[in-house]
Design a protein around this motif. Structure first.
Motif, PDB file in Angstrom:
ATOM      1  N   ARG A  19       0.815  -1.052  -0.010  1.00 61.34           N
ATOM      2  CA  ARG A  19       0.147   0.068   0.067  1.00 61.34           C
ATOM      3  C   ARG A  19       0.704   1.439   0.002  1.00 61.34           C
ATOM      4  N   THR A  20       2.083   1.290   0.757  1.00 64.12           N
ATOM      5  CA  THR A  20       2.903   2.499   0.654  1.00 64.12           C
ATOM      6  C   THR A  20       3.585   2.583  -0.702  1.00 64.12           C
TER       7      THR A  20
ATOM      8  N   TYR B  52       1.010   4.198  -2.777  1.00 65.97           N
ATOM      9  CA  TYR B  52       1.017   5.600  -2.488  1.00 65.97           C
ATOM     10  C   TYR B  52       1.980   6.521  -3.069  1.00 65.97           C
TER      11      TYR B  52
ATOM     12  N   ARG C   2       1.424   9.913  -5.411  1.00 63.56           N
ATOM     13  CA  ARG C   2       1.559  11.231  -4.728  1.00 63.56           C
ATOM     14  C   ARG C   2       2.838  11.822  -5.518  1.00 63.56           C
TER      15      ARG C   2
ATOM     16  N   ALA D 296       5.739   3.034   7.054  1.00 67.38           N
ATOM     17  CA  ALA D 296       4.483   3.479   5.964  1.00 67.38           C
ATOM     18  C   ALA D 296       3.623   4.689   6.522  1.00 67.38           C
TER      19      ALA D 296
ATOM     20  N   HIS E  21       3.507   8.081   4.096  1.00 61.24           N
ATOM     21  CA  HIS E  21       2.289   8.740   3.582  1.00 61.24           C
ATOM     22  C   HIS E  21       2.165  10.049   4.125  1.00 61.24           C
TER      23      HIS E  21
ATOM     24  N   GLY F 259      -0.514  10.446   6.881  1.00 64.64           N
ATOM     25  CA  GLY F 259      -0.399   9.214   7.532  1.00 64.64           C
ATOM     26  C   GLY F 259      -0.283   9.282   9.070  1.00 64.64           C
TER      27      GLY F 259
ATOM     28  N   HIS G 244      -6.208   7.133   9.910  1.00 65.24           N
ATOM     29  CA  HIS G 244      -5.715   6.611   8.422  1.00 65.24           C
ATOM     30  C   HIS G 244      -5.457   5.125   8.432  1.00 65.24           C
TER      31      HIS G 244
ATOM     32  N   ALA H 284      -3.122   3.392   7.563  1.00 66.03           N
ATOM     33  CA  ALA H 284      -1.916   2.724   7.812  1.00 66.03           C
ATOM     34  C   ALA H 284      -1.690   2.462   9.279  1.00 66.03           C
TER      35      ALA H 284
END
Length: 399
Positions: free
Chosen positions: A277-278, A281, A285, A344, A348, A352, A357, A359
């Motif tokens: 997931r990181t 992202y 981003r 993570a 974020h 984050g 969130h 995470a």
């Protein structure tokens, strides 16, 4: 040893990932843990009926799948990816092996088929914050003081005149204890002179049983406070006198080794998903007109996390086939999850750090699992002690 996965194992993993991918997004997980049961009952029934998940390690003669702990570890890697809140850990990983090892033939017939089908759930109640000690993960469980030691505290068991047993005491942290249909309670009996620790079966409707769900850091690991007020209980197994204590402690230690391997796989699944997931992202981003993930410093941090996760996965897979290495594998997996979840949140950025969130679900799991089954340094220290790494030559000769 052939560590390659079979076609059946790959198919189980694929099917489970497909089901959980549809039903266990972060929003669904947050909604499930806030129900009275603490998990999605309908999903639990689906996993039980379609995959036989709670009966993976139950013998086929009792309605189970009859697989090895390695299969259960692979399944838990997938449940760890989505942080699935379910009775799987408490029932299949902790309770079923104890009932199998210690139960009488009648208890096997009465309990194992229902546990394998998922209709009956169970929880292990160990007095005080001593679950890791009782399972011999962070220290030897043979002294048995964690169960009360013949003094005030813990749970005390008293034999009744009718041949039954009565339990008195309180257990503060019981995984899924608020919703389990059956409790396995570790209790002390025999007084100070002949103290021993035994396991007892307590039904959810037993008189004198009071259960209350507790607020926890990780909501996906629901816990309950159990109070036993002159509560009738059934001894797990047959009472063979003082020797029964050794059998119970040995069974708890064996269960702990398998549980450590399974928990390691679960933590690896969570760490791998947090990393994925990181990565997703930082690819999306943008900062200064380019994706954050294109910066060299970010690439280096992600590469370090990848090495952490892959090393932990290798250790977890090895422990799945050799549970004797479960403690070390669990230490490495919990450390990988803690580091990955922390990074993570950092990667974020500002979003984050907000407590809501997604995470933070992984960060809370990492912190809570260390409190329950660790900490990492004690897991490693106990594994080193068992392996004799710090034993002097004189001590080795004496042994």
């Amino acid at each position: 040893m052939d560590a390659a996965f079979t076609a059946e194992q790959d198919e189980m993993r694929r099917t489970l990932r497909e089901i959980l991918g549809k039903r266990c997004g972060p929003d669904e997980v947050k909604a499930a843990v806030r129900t009275a049961a603490g998990h999605d009952r309908e999903l639990w029934r689906q996993l039980s009926a379609q995959l036989g998940l709670p009966g993976i390690a139950v013998a086929e003669e009792y309605g189970g799948v009859g697989c090895t702990p390695a299969d259960l570890a692979l399944a838990c890697e997938e449940t760890g990816r989505v942080l699935l809140p379910s009775p799987l850990l408490a029932t299949a990983v902790l309770a079923v092996p104890l009932i199998t090892a210690l139960g009488t033939a009648a208890q096997h017939r009465a309990l194992l088929p229902a546990l394998a089908a998922g209709g009956l759930t169970a929880a292990l109640a160990v007095p005080g914050p001593a679950l890791s000690t009782a399972l011999a993960l962070t220290g030897e469980n043979t002294p048995g003081e964690w169960a009360g030691g013949g003094r005030a505290g813990g749970v005390q068991a008293k034999a009744g005149e009718d041949g039954g047993w009565r339990l008195y005491g309180e257990v503060a942290q019981v995984l899924d204890g608020h919703s389990a249909s059956l409790l396995l309670v570790a209790a002390h009996t025999g007084g100070f002179a002949r103290s021993r620790t035994l396991l007892f079966l307590v039904r959810e409707d037993a008189p004198g049983l009071v259960r209350s769900r507790q607020a926890t850091l990780d909501e996906t690991r629901p816990q309950a406070r159990i109070q036993l007020r002159d509560t009738p209980a059934e001894l797990l197994g047959a009472d063979t006198g003082d020797s029964a204590d050794g059998g119970v402690l040995a069974a708890l230690a064996a269960t702990g080794r398998t549980a450590a391997a399974v928990l390691a796989a679960e933590a690896v699944g969570a760490a791998g998903q947090a990393l994925a997931r990181t990565v997703e992202y930082v690819r999306q981003r943008e900062q200064f007109g380019r994706p954050v993930g294109s910066f060299q410093a970010v690439k280096h941090r992600l590469a370090d996390l990848y090495v952490h996760v892959q090393a932990a996965r290798s250790a977890a897979y090895y422990a799945a086939w050799d549970p004797q290495q479960g403690g070390l594998a669990l230490a490495q997996a919990l450390e990988a999850l803690r580091v990955t979840a922390g990074e993570a949140i950092q990667l974020h950025g500002g979003i984050g750090f907000t407590w809501e969130h997604d995470a933070h679900l992984y960060f809370k799991r990492a912190a809570a699992d260390e409190l329950l089954f660790g900490p990492v340094h004690r897991l490693r220290a106990h594994a080193a002690h068992r392996a004799g790494l710090f034993t002097t030559p004189q001590e080795k000769v004496a042994v």
